[in-house]
Design a protein around this motif. Structure first.
Motif, mmCIF file in Angstrom:
data_model
loop_
_atom_site.group_PDB
_atom_site.id
_atom_site.type_symbol
_atom_site.label_atom_id
_atom_site.label_comp_id
_atom_site.label_asym_id
_atom_site.label_seq_id
_atom_site.Cartn_x
_atom_site.Cartn_y
_atom_site.Cartn_z
ATOM 1 N N GLY A 1 116.814 14.999 39.779
ATOM 2 C CA GLY A 1 118.246 15.181 39.963
ATOM 3 C C GLY A 1 118.842 14.910 41.155
ATOM 4 O O GLY A 1 119.940 15.204 41.360
ATOM 5 N N ALA A 2 118.152 13.929 41.994
ATOM 6 C CA ALA A 2 118.818 13.631 43.140
ATOM 7 C C ALA A 2 120.179 13.128 43.095
ATOM 8 O O ALA A 2 121.036 13.362 44.148
ATOM 9 N N PRO A 3 120.383 12.126 42.232
ATOM 10 C CA PRO A 3 121.862 11.598 42.205
ATOM 11 C C PRO A 3 122.869 12.719 41.774
ATOM 12 O O PRO A 3 124.174 12.592 42.372
ATOM 13 N N TRP A 4 122.400 13.776 41.316
ATOM 14 C CA TRP A 4 123.631 14.777 40.873
ATOM 15 C C TRP A 4 123.523 15.909 41.731
ATOM 16 O O TRP A 4 124.417 16.674 41.900
ATOM 17 N N ILE A 5 122.429 16.134 42.359
ATOM 18 C CA ILE A 5 122.145 17.579 43.079
ATOM 19 C C ILE A 5 122.500 17.065 44.517
ATOM 20 O O ILE A 5 123.116 17.964 45.216
ATOM 21 N N ALA A 6 122.231 16.131 45.103
ATOM 22 C CA ALA A 6 122.686 15.696 46.553
ATOM 23 C C ALA A 6 124.353 15.497 46.674
ATOM 24 O O ALA A 6 125.112 14.831 45.917
ATOM 25 N N PRO A 7 124.910 16.514 47.721
ATOM 26 C CA PRO A 7 125.903 16.571 48.113
ATOM 27 C C PRO A 7 126.764 15.257 48.554
ATOM 28 O O PRO A 7 127.977 15.260 48.216
ATOM 29 N N ARG A 8 126.194 14.112 49.221
ATOM 30 C CA ARG A 8 126.608 12.962 49.603
ATOM 31 C C ARG A 8 125.648 11.934 49.441
ATOM 32 O O ARG A 8 124.591 12.129 49.075
ATOM 33 N N ASP A 9 126.456 10.651 49.811
ATOM 34 C CA ASP A 9 125.294 9.570 49.484
ATOM 35 C C ASP A 9 124.530 9.666 50.484
ATOM 36 O O ASP A 9 124.885 9.520 51.903
ATOM 37 N N PRO A 10 123.079 9.472 50.388
ATOM 38 C CA PRO A 10 122.270 9.324 51.639
ATOM 39 C C PRO A 10 122.369 8.100 52.525
ATOM 40 O O PRO A 10 122.018 8.264 53.661
ATOM 41 N N LEU A 11 123.035 7.335 52.180
ATOM 42 C CA LEU A 11 123.252 5.931 52.923
ATOM 43 C C LEU A 11 124.349 5.655 53.673
ATOM 44 O O LEU A 11 124.642 5.006 54.167
ATOM 45 N N ALA A 12 125.452 6.608 53.147
ATOM 46 C CA ALA A 12 126.546 6.516 53.835
ATOM 47 C C ALA A 12 126.794 6.787 55.251
ATOM 48 O O ALA A 12 126.515 8.078 55.742
ATOM 49 N N VAL A 13 127.210 6.027 56.068
ATOM 50 C CA VAL A 13 127.384 5.800 57.469
ATOM 51 C C VAL A 13 128.624 6.495 57.647
ATOM 52 O O VAL A 13 129.612 6.117 57.366
ATOM 53 N N ASP A 14 128.813 7.525 58.843
ATOM 54 C CA ASP A 14 130.080 8.180 58.851
ATOM 55 C C ASP A 14 129.987 8.342 60.490
ATOM 56 O O ASP A 14 129.566 9.686 61.162
ATOM 57 N N ILE A 15 130.559 7.649 61.221
ATOM 58 C CA ILE A 15 130.398 7.475 62.657
ATOM 59 C C ILE A 15 130.961 8.744 63.114
ATOM 60 O O ILE A 15 130.723 9.233 64.278
ATOM 61 N N VAL A 16 132.264 9.120 62.692
ATOM 62 C CA VAL A 16 132.941 10.478 63.307
ATOM 63 C C VAL A 16 132.171 11.696 63.134
ATOM 64 O O VAL A 16 132.259 12.618 63.939
ATOM 65 N N ASN A 17 131.154 12.069 62.268
ATOM 66 C CA ASN A 17 130.625 13.042 62.084
ATOM 67 C C ASN A 17 129.124 12.782 62.456
ATOM 68 O O ASN A 17 128.069 13.365 62.046
ATOM 69 N N GLN A 18 128.790 11.962 63.784
ATOM 70 C CA GLN A 18 127.535 11.710 64.096
ATOM 71 C C GLN A 18 127.037 13.205 64.772
ATOM 72 O O GLN A 18 127.554 13.755 65.434
ATOM 73 N N MET A 19 125.757 13.489 64.480
ATOM 74 C CA MET A 19 124.911 14.554 65.104
ATOM 75 C C MET A 19 125.572 15.997 64.980
ATOM 76 O O MET A 19 126.021 16.720 65.957
ATOM 77 N N GLN A 20 125.987 16.190 63.810
ATOM 78 C CA GLN A 20 126.869 17.515 63.660
ATOM 79 C C GLN A 20 125.628 18.424 63.495
ATOM 80 O O GLN A 20 124.714 18.293 62.947
ATOM 81 N N GLU A 21 125.796 19.676 64.076
ATOM 82 C CA GLU A 21 124.799 20.659 63.925
ATOM 83 C C GLU A 21 124.968 21.140 62.210
ATOM 84 O O GLU A 21 125.880 20.980 61.778
ATOM 85 N N PRO A 22 123.807 21.851 61.623
ATOM 86 C CA PRO A 22 123.903 22.542 60.570
ATOM 87 C C PRO A 22 125.088 23.586 60.544
ATOM 88 O O PRO A 22 125.467 24.428 61.496
ATOM 89 N N GLY A 23 126.059 23.435 59.446
ATOM 90 C CA GLY A 23 127.009 24.496 59.451
ATOM 91 C C GLY A 23 127.809 24.285 57.660
ATOM 92 O O GLY A 23 126.937 23.629 56.937
ATOM 93 N N PRO A 24 128.805 25.075 57.588
ATOM 94 C CA PRO A 24 129.446 24.960 56.416
ATOM 95 C C PRO A 24 129.685 23.482 55.623
ATOM 96 O O PRO A 24 129.410 23.129 54.411
ATOM 97 N N GLY A 25 130.131 22.451 56.555
ATOM 98 C CA GLY A 25 130.232 21.260 55.957
ATOM 99 C C GLY A 25 129.056 20.432 55.799
ATOM 100 O O GLY A 25 128.869 19.497 54.889
ATOM 101 N N PHE A 26 128.119 20.660 56.769
ATOM 102 C CA PHE A 26 126.836 19.774 56.595
ATOM 103 C C PHE A 26 125.546 20.800 56.735
ATOM 104 O O PHE A 26 125.401 21.280 57.880
ATOM 105 N N TRP A 27 125.211 21.178 55.497
ATOM 106 C CA TRP A 27 124.037 22.377 55.712
ATOM 107 C C TRP A 27 122.928 22.072 56.311
ATOM 108 O O TRP A 27 122.507 23.184 57.012
#
Length: 297
Positions: free
Chosen positions: A33-59
């Motif tokens: 169920g990875a296509p439906w369970i994963a919260p985001r695209d695993p290949l999507a690059v987001d330069i703004v959110n580089q190296m974000q620590e675990p938190g509510p937005g990115f567990w």
């Protein structure tokens, strides 16, 4: 509910086997169920959110390209488990066939040639074979005529071939004993052909140890896939794999970005523990001799 829980626990050889089954089922659900369970695209690059620590937005935090680590861990389950599962199926097909033939015709030239060849292959550790063969056949996609073979399928086939000696020896040990049993001798006196005796009488009695060993080989396959991908010879980026995620994280071990290595590493460890617990539980459930010995102690 308590009666159902006891019955379910007994079916998996006790509490540890049930815990292993829960872990394995959870991993299978994540992989399928990875296509439906994963919260985001695993290949999507987001330069703004580089190296974000675990938190509510990115567990599980983000990596150096801003990709969601949780989504990549979930998608990595698909790569690791599919490689291990296909390898076990291939290994069972070859190993059970060779082990049955060698065990049923014990003492003849079939046994000698088959078992000596398999022992020569088994003398070298599986991981060494895997790295050597992947290095020979190369990484990436391979074109065989009109067919295109990806790196994951290539690794699965190579691992499956390497699993053949282990499963063949397990099958051979049981088949050699069963082929001398009285019921087999009686079937021969009835005029039953050897292929029918092998398939209808000997094979069913060899499946229990083969199933247990296959479960343990699934855990080994996950480790080997991660190891080969870690050195760049397995699943190729940007496809997420627990092994190549650890390879990317090794550059950040000393920078305090602990989540890049902890989460994929912990998932590999949890997967191996789950399959090993399930294998031990199935051994207790399917092997009456082991259960009797446990009761005696």
């Amino acid at each position: 509910m308590s009666r159902f829980a006891r019955r379910l626990s007994n079916n998996f050889g006790g509490g540890s086997g049930l815990l292993g089954a829960v872990i394995v089922v959870t991993l299978l659900v994540l992989a399928v169920g990875a296509p439906w369970i994963a919260p985001r695209d695993p290949l999507a690059v987001d330069i703004v959110n580089q190296m974000q620590e675990p938190g509510p937005g990115f567990w599980f935090g983000t990596d150096q390209s801003g990709r969601d680590v949780l989504s990549r861990v979930i998608w990595g389950a698909r790569a690791s488990i599919s490689v291990a599962a296909i390898a076990v199926v291939i290994g069972m097909a070859g190993g059970v066939s060779l082990g049955l033939m060698a065990g049923f015709y014990r003492g003849g030239w079939v046994e000698q040639i088959t078992m000596r060849f398999l022992e020569a292959i088994a003398a070298i550790p599986i991981l060494i074979w895997a790295i050597a063969l992947v290095g020979i056949f190369g990484v990436g996609d391979t074109h065989w005529g009109p067919f295109k073979v990806g790196s994951e399928l290539k690794l699965s086939v190579l691992l499956g071939v390497l699993y053949v000696p282990t499963l063949a020896r397990v099958t051979y040990t049981t088949a050699a004993v069963e082929s001398q049993a009285y019921y087999v001798l009686a079937r021969r006196l009835q005029g039953t052909s050897s292929p029918r005796i092998i398939l209808s009488d000997v094979l069913p009695n060899c499946l229990s140890p083969v199933i247990v060993q296959s479960t343990l080989l699934l855990a080994i396959g996950i480790v080997i896939e991660a190891s080969v991908s870690f050195v760049g010879l397995g699943v190729q980026p940007p496809t997420p794999s627990w092994g190549n995620m650890l390879a990317d994280a090794r550059n950040y071990l000393l920078s305090g970005d602990w989540w890049l290595s902890v989460f994929p590493g912990a998932t590999i460890s949890l997967s191996v523990v789950g399959f090993n617990l399930l294998g031990d539980g199935l051994r207790d459930r399917l092997d009456p001799r082991h259960a009797t010995a446990a009761l005696a102690t």
